[in-house]
Write an enzyme that holds these catalytic residues in place. Structure first.
Site, mmCIF file in Angstrom:
data_model
loop_
_atom_site.group_PDB
_atom_site.id
_atom_site.type_symbol
_atom_site.label_atom_id
_atom_site.label_comp_id
_atom_site.label_asym_id
_atom_site.label_seq_id
_atom_site.Cartn_x
_atom_site.Cartn_y
_atom_site.Cartn_z
ATOM 1 N N TYR A 107 7.903 5.135 3.934
ATOM 2 C CA TYR A 107 6.763 4.400 3.378
ATOM 3 C C TYR A 107 7.144 3.777 2.035
ATOM 4 O O TYR A 107 7.957 4.333 1.299
ATOM 5 C CB TYR A 107 5.562 5.336 3.141
ATOM 6 N N HIS A 154 -2.157 2.154 11.207
ATOM 7 C CA HIS A 154 -1.031 2.381 12.121
ATOM 8 C C HIS A 154 -1.485 2.326 13.581
ATOM 9 O O HIS A 154 -0.867 1.704 14.427
ATOM 10 C CB HIS A 154 -0.415 3.747 11.783
ATOM 11 N N LYS A 178 -1.415 7.519 18.331
ATOM 12 C CA LYS A 178 -1.643 8.405 17.190
ATOM 13 C C LYS A 178 -2.997 8.084 16.607
ATOM 14 O O LYS A 178 -3.520 6.990 16.809
ATOM 15 C CB LYS A 178 -0.596 8.131 16.096
HETATM 16 ZN ZN LIG Z 1 1.303 6.330 10.630
#
Ligand SMILES: [Zn+2]
Length: 139
Positions: free
Chosen positions: A39, A115, A123
């Site tokens: 990240y 995401h 996810k």
């Molecule tokens: Zn993620």
């Protein structure tokens, strides 16, 4: 990194009470064989904003899109019962807004997305609807 098209919001998928640092993430991501923390920015529970991978380098946080995507991650995303949840503290919410606004100024063409909003992502990350929450910033 050139031609940034997305600013992607993530969570660490760790319990809300767990104090995860950039150092921890760095260790986890190196264990996966990645160069360093995947990240670009990490936001702790107290709202503090920490640099991960420098923005000039492509991150490692959203498969197939990393070459054109900035990754922002808040610590949390799992409640005390082990369930996925929007565990952001008020401080994290404020810092996310501030950071995303700054990033939009740097990368005006980029779209803020969660995401899970990307194709084939199975996810919950980041455990809230980023596109709705940041619709104003995406205008
Ligand atoms: Zn993620």
């Amino acid at each position: 990194m050139q031609d940034v098209q997305w600013i992607v919001v993530h969570c660490t998928s760790t319990k809300v009470s767990r104090k995860v640092t950039v150092k921890d993430i760095d260790r986890w991501h190196r264990a996966k064989g990645w160069a360093q923390c995947g990240y670009h920015w990490v936001i702790y529970q107290d709202g503090s904003i920490h640099p991960g991978r420098p923005e000039q380098y492509a991150g490692a946080h959203v498969a197939n899109y990393n070459r054109h995507a900035i990754g922002v991650c808040y610590v949390g995303g799992v409640d005390e019962n082990g369930r996925y949840a929007d565990t952001r503290t008020p401080e994290q919410k404020a810092s996310l807004w501030y950071l995303l606004k700054e990033l939009k100024q740097t990368y005006p063409k980029a779209r803020i997305m969660g995401h899970r909003d990307f194709p084939k992502v199975a996810k919950e990350c980041p455990c809230f609807d980023a596109q709705t929450e940041y619709a104003d910033l995406n205008k």
